[in-house]
Design an enzyme around this catalytic site. Structure first.
Site, PDB file in Angstrom:
ATOM      1  N   SER A  56     -12.577   4.640  -4.457  1.00 57.42           N
ATOM      2  CA  SER A  56     -12.453   3.306  -4.487  1.00 57.42           C
ATOM      3  C   SER A  56     -11.424   2.209  -3.653  1.00 57.42           C
ATOM      4  O   SER A  56     -10.627   3.379  -2.818  1.00 57.42           O
ATOM      5  CB  SER A  56     -11.901   3.299  -6.176  1.00 57.42           C
ATOM      6  OG  SER A  56     -10.868   4.007  -6.489  1.00 57.42           O
ATOM      7  N   GLY A  57     -11.391   0.995  -4.467  1.00 58.90           N
ATOM      8  CA  GLY A  57     -10.421   0.570  -3.231  1.00 58.90           C
ATOM      9  C   GLY A  57     -10.197   0.339  -2.192  1.00 58.90           C
ATOM     10  O   GLY A  57     -11.427   0.121  -1.501  1.00 58.90           O
TER      11      GLY A  57
ATOM     12  N   SER B 162       3.145   1.406   2.685  1.00 58.02           N
ATOM     13  CA  SER B 162       3.278   0.455   2.006  1.00 58.02           C
ATOM     14  C   SER B 162       4.624  -0.253   2.828  1.00 58.02           C
ATOM     15  O   SER B 162       4.851  -0.567   2.869  1.00 58.02           O
ATOM     16  CB  SER B 162       4.104   0.127   0.856  1.00 58.02           C
ATOM     17  OG  SER B 162       3.903  -0.378  -0.113  1.00 58.02           O
TER      18      SER B 162
ATOM     19  N   TYR C 252       8.453   4.777  -5.875  1.00 62.49           N
ATOM     20  CA  TYR C 252       7.276   4.130  -4.715  1.00 62.49           C
ATOM     21  C   TYR C 252       7.691   4.147  -3.166  1.00 62.49           C
ATOM     22  O   TYR C 252       7.859   4.515  -2.540  1.00 62.49           O
ATOM     23  CB  TYR C 252       6.203   2.878  -6.050  1.00 62.49           C
ATOM     24  CG  TYR C 252       5.689   2.759  -4.537  1.00 62.49           C
ATOM     25  CD1 TYR C 252       3.782   4.002  -4.222  1.00 62.49           C
ATOM     26  CD2 TYR C 252       5.460   1.680  -3.993  1.00 62.49           C
ATOM     27  CE1 TYR C 252       2.692   3.298  -3.832  1.00 62.49           C
ATOM     28  CE2 TYR C 252       4.463   1.283  -3.261  1.00 62.49           C
ATOM     29  CZ  TYR C 252       3.139   2.347  -2.817  1.00 62.49           C
ATOM     30  OH  TYR C 252       2.369   2.456  -2.316  1.00 62.49           O
TER      31      TYR C 252
END
Length: 249
Positions: free
Chosen positions: A15-16, A135, A148
């Site tokens: 996904s994504g 990220s 995170y």
């Protein structure tokens, strides 16, 4: 066809951003293997990719990842390109962080990714290429993002170390660090309902110099660039795909 006859493994490809990369690799001639946790989305992804092979596997389960690599070794003998994309979010302020949440996020975003690299690189040869999803959370502080951010910052430095270690084997390792991308992961943050997600998206868009969120295929294009021979003189890099959020803020 930059990846014709290449064997590609995408961890977290159902996904994504991962699915966008799987489809892009396949469109450029690769034989693509990918993993995911949801059997339904794995089946849907597999049906959309000619010759693609999906495996139900959680990157937090090191033994399961090792088994996937062994199956690829048995069928194809090698991995030419590895894209480690599996990840999970987790927003909570300092007072709200639990040990269970911390361990869950780090078992996937840091520990699972490191050991997946260890298992997969065993069957990678000279000229191999690795891309890892980082990220922008590792580059700037965002309230509630401590768990995170710590995992992704640790991952970023670990991958720089491993990029240096892999130089003698002529294997390149780079990261792609997305900014706000509208993916299913954004909607699976523990403790966040639809209204919370909508507010988070509004806040992010307001701070992005391009005034929009990114799309999965925009990240996939960056991944394929770094994985290809177009980036043959690039290793140890962390490419920010964030609409200018970190660079111009």
């Amino acid at each position: 066809m930059r990846f014709e006859d290449k064997v590609v493994l995408v961890l977290g490809g159902n996904s994504g951003m991962g699915l966008a990369a799987v489809q892009a690799f396949a469109a450029e001639g690769a034989k693509v293997h990918f993993t995911g946790r949801n059997p339904d989305t794995i089946a849907e992804a597999e049906a959309s990719i000619p010759g693609g092979k999906g495996y139900q596997s959680d990157i937090a389960d090191i033994t399961a990842t090792e088994a996937v690599v062994a199956q690829i070794e048995a069928s194809d003998g090698r991995i030419d390109v590895l894209y480690i994309n599996a990840g999970v979010g987790g927003f909570a302020p300092l007072e709200g962080i639990t040990e269970a949440d911390w361990d869950h996020v780090h078992s996937i975003n840091l520990k699972g990714c490191v050991f997946a690299l260890q298992k997969a690189v065993r069957i990678m040869g000279e000229g191999g290429s690795i891309v890892v999803t980082g990220s922008i959370g590792a580059h700037g502080p965002l309230e509630g993002n401590g768990t995170y951010a710590a995992a992704k910052a640790g991952l970023a430095m670990a991958m720089k170390v491993f990029a240096k270690e892999l130089l003698p084997r002529k294997i390149r390792l780079n990261m792609v660090s997305p900014g706000p991308i509208d993916t299913p992961l954004l909607h699976r943050n523990p403790g966040m309902g639809p209204e919370d997600v909508a507010r988070l998206k509004e806040m992010m868009i307001a701070n992005i110099p391009m005034h929009r969120m990114g799309e999965s295929d925009e990240v996939a294009k960056a991944v394929l660039f770094l994985a290809s021979d177009d980036a043959s003189f690039i290793t140890g890099a962390d490419l920010l795909v964030d609409g200018g959020l970190i660079e111009l803020s």
